[in-house]
Design an enzyme around this catalytic site. Structure first.
Site, PDB file in Angstrom:
ATOM      1  N   HIS A 268       0.822  -1.221   0.000  1.00  0.00           N
ATOM      2  CA  HIS A 268       0.000   0.000   0.000  1.00  0.00           C
ATOM      3  C   HIS A 268       0.854   1.269   0.000  1.00  0.00           C
ATOM      4  O   HIS A 268       0.527   2.259   0.666  1.00  0.00           O
ATOM      5  CB  HIS A 268      -0.946  -0.001   1.203  1.00  0.00           C
ATOM      6  CG  HIS A 268      -1.986  -1.091   1.155  1.00  0.00           C
ATOM      7  ND1 HIS A 268      -3.130  -0.993   0.406  1.00  0.00           N
ATOM      8  CD2 HIS A 268      -2.017  -2.311   1.757  1.00  0.00           C
ATOM      9  CE1 HIS A 268      -3.847  -2.105   0.547  1.00  0.00           C
ATOM     10  NE2 HIS A 268      -3.182  -2.921   1.352  1.00  0.00           N
TER      11      HIS A 268
ATOM     12  N   ASP B 105      -0.487  -5.167   6.078  1.00  0.00           N
ATOM     13  CA  ASP B 105      -1.444  -6.077   5.446  1.00  0.00           C
ATOM     14  C   ASP B 105      -1.215  -6.180   3.944  1.00  0.00           C
ATOM     15  O   ASP B 105      -0.615  -5.306   3.323  1.00  0.00           O
ATOM     16  CB  ASP B 105      -2.873  -5.605   5.720  1.00  0.00           C
ATOM     17  CG  ASP B 105      -3.160  -4.239   5.105  1.00  0.00           C
ATOM     18  OD1 ASP B 105      -2.286  -3.349   5.230  1.00  0.00           O
ATOM     19  OD2 ASP B 105      -4.232  -4.051   4.500  1.00  0.00           O
ATOM     20  N   GLU B 106      -1.713  -7.251   3.372  1.00  0.00           N
ATOM     21  CA  GLU B 106      -1.813  -7.442   1.919  1.00  0.00           C
ATOM     22  C   GLU B 106      -0.508  -7.142   1.176  1.00  0.00           C
ATOM     23  O   GLU B 106      -0.498  -6.420   0.175  1.00  0.00           O
ATOM     24  CB  GLU B 106      -2.951  -6.581   1.363  1.00  0.00           C
ATOM     25  CG  GLU B 106      -4.313  -6.952   1.929  1.00  0.00           C
ATOM     26  CD  GLU B 106      -5.433  -6.116   1.356  1.00  0.00           C
ATOM     27  OE1 GLU B 106      -6.501  -6.672   1.066  1.00  0.00           O
ATOM     28  OE2 GLU B 106      -5.258  -4.880   1.196  1.00  0.00           O
ATOM     29  N   VAL B 107       0.586  -7.698   1.636  1.00  0.00           N
ATOM     30  CA  VAL B 107       1.865  -7.542   0.931  1.00  0.00           C
ATOM     31  C   VAL B 107       1.843  -8.459  -0.290  1.00  0.00           C
ATOM     32  O   VAL B 107       1.623  -9.671  -0.171  1.00  0.00           O
ATOM     33  CB  VAL B 107       3.044  -7.881   1.851  1.00  0.00           C
ATOM     34  CG1 VAL B 107       4.362  -7.666   1.121  1.00  0.00           C
ATOM     35  CG2 VAL B 107       2.999  -7.026   3.121  1.00  0.00           C
TER      36      VAL B 107
END
Length: 514
Positions: A245, A305-307
């Site tokens: 992100h 999160d969400e790497v």
């Protein structure tokens, strides 16, 4: 003996049907009606009275005078209540998560007294007092209330990267949050789409990363929001989400992101932070040093999160580096390497930090002080594992208020309890559950609709975070959330309807703002 214990528990259990139906949100811990005639507030003479010299408390008095919109009216009742006496025991006005918000409120026919440990407890009590007042005839019941929060961490998250929200709108969100006794503003200030925070250490981050020069938060704006939140009893927790992100960081920081054409974020040829680039870490140290200095609260949110592992996997320089460091093909280890270095930086700054749940279940070597923030449907397993390991937890799963559905979807939020992850959880595990945060992600909200989409729907999880565990009956909440919605409208706030039909005595009037 077990059966006898269960029968005793059942016989002593409190039900919402036993409670006075008062228009209070969130509902207090203990409410008892007093057998005295109702009080009738004198609108022309009513004052808040205190021996405290607190400027902050005086600001609260001034604020609630405006909310009540006191005016003369024709009535035949005797005006019996001319003041609320406010007693604050502790003059310390530092706002911490541990700060007491306890208060007791007693209203009789001709007197009312509020006692609180701190000015922030007084804030919560004054809100409750204001909710008792029938604004059409200024009556309020004679009542005894003892109140305190069930959870210390009661947050709301706002994403200002996907769509920009103005300072005035953020203030309105904070103001409304205080009406539901929330105390944490989790500010997801930057993300892939834009970097609106204007850093003094790296000015180009907002110059090149924001949507435009008009869509930024200057240092003055940020400090204004922090102070405004403090005056409403709300702590601001900033989030700089890394290593994923971070697309908006790239234009200002060449080499900071991983180059991975075909595997990047939102159509770009870049993905997460490049953890193998040594130049990344001095940037992180300088930026987080600034952030922890600008934001005086106890916490900073580090994201995690969400790497997107396929991006790292497609970059030959990264895979070669991983081979040289004995972690070929193990991207959890690469993430662990990055997060460990980031956590070492933040630990040196003496801040408590929060991470999204992936950092925990990817087995990053986190310190015992880490707070695990669960957001996925499997949150109960995360809570069970994290609390067993001794980590504190907060919940957002089930409280994504940015997701809307037809009808009264607030009822779904009302069914969620952060401590319901395991019927056999030990008292020690339950004590590690700090509370939760409702999330408003920014894909489909901006200044035009975020206020009405947020409230009163967010009042449902706000009540679960403040009120007693046994208050779970949607039927008991229905008239109260509608009353709370109408109270917001009365105060000039565009809260959306909580039911398919109905009305408020005073309807919201849209006003053009120049």
């Amino acid at each position: 003996m077990l059966l006898a214990a269960l029968l005793l528990l059942i016989s002593t259990e409190v039900h919402s049907t036993d409670l006075p139906q008062l228009p209070l949100v969130p509902y207090p811990q203990h409410v008892s009606l007093i057998s005295s005639p109702p009080a009738v507030l004198d609108p022309l003479r009513f004052t808040f009275s205190t021996q405290s010299r607190s400027v902050l408390l005086q600001e609260v008095f001034d604020r609630y005078h405006k909310y009540l919109r006191l005016h003369d009216f024709e009535q035949k009742l005797n005006l019996t209540l001319k003041k609320l006496d406010v007693v604050v025991k502790d003059s310390n006005e530092e706002l911490l998560l541990e700060t007491s918000e306890n208060y007791t409120l007693t209203v009789n026919t001709d007197s009312a007294i509020l006692q609180a440990d701190t000015v922030f407890g007084a804030m919560r009590g004054i809100e409750t007092f204001s909710q008792l007042i029938n604004t059409y005839n200024y009556t309020l019941p004679s009542v005894q209330i003892t109140d305190y929060p069930r959870y210390k961490f009661r947050g709301f998250m706002v994403d200002t990267s996907r769509h920009y929200l103005s300072v005035s709108v953020l203030k309105q969100l904070i103001r409304a949050a205080s009406w539901s006794k929330l105390n944490i503003f989790h500010w997801h200030i930057v993300d892939d789409p834009s970097f609106p925070y204007c850093s003094t250490s790296f000015p180009d981050l907002c110059v090149k990363g924001a949507f435009s020069p008009d869509h930024v938060y200057s240092q003055t704006d940020v400090l204004d929001i922090i102070l405004f939140a403090y005056r409403h009893g709300v702590i601001v927790v900033p989030e700089l989400d890394t290593p994923g992100h971070t697309l908006s960081w790239g234009k200002a920081l060449p080499g900071f992101l991983t180059h991975c054409p075909g595997h990047g974020n939102i159509g770009a040829p870049y993905g997460p932070v490049n953890p193998t680039n040594e130049d990344v870490y001095p940037v992180l140290k300088a930026l987080f040093t600034e952030i922890t200095s600008v934001f005086p609260g106890q916490f900073v949110h580090l994201g995690g999160d969400e790497v997107h592992y396929p991006c790292w996997k497609s970059n030959k320089d990264i895979t070669d580096w991983m081979s040289a460091h004995n972690m070929s093909g193990n991207y959890d280890k690469l993430e662990n390497y990055y997060e460990t270095r980031l956590l070492n930086i933040v630990n040196s700054l003496n801040k408590n930090y929060i991470v999204w749940e992936e950092v925990f279940y990817h087995h990053v070597d986190i310190t015992p002080q880490t707070i695990v923030h669960a957001w996925k449907p499997n949150w109960k397993k995360i809570f069970q594992s994290a609390t067993t390991a001794g980590f504190r937890c907060i919940l957002s799963a089930g409280w994504y208020i940015s997701r809307i559905s037809y009808g009264e979807d607030w009822q779904n939020f009302y069914q969620v309890d952060p401590r319901s992850f395991n019927d056999t959880a030990t008292p020690e595990q339950l004590a590690l559950v700090m509370g939760g945060t409702m999330c408003m992600w920014g894909e489909h909200v901006d200044n035009s609709n975020v206020l009405s989409r947020f409230w009163p729907r967010a009042s449902a999880p706000a009540e679960r975070l403040w009120s007693p565990e046994y208050i779970t009956d949607v039927g008991f909440m229905e008239p109260r959330i509608e009353a709370h919605r109408c109270r917001m409208v009365y105060r000039g706030y565009p809260a959306e309807p909580s039911f398919k039909r109905g009305h408020c005595q005073v309807e919201y009037t849209w006003r053009r703002r120049r």
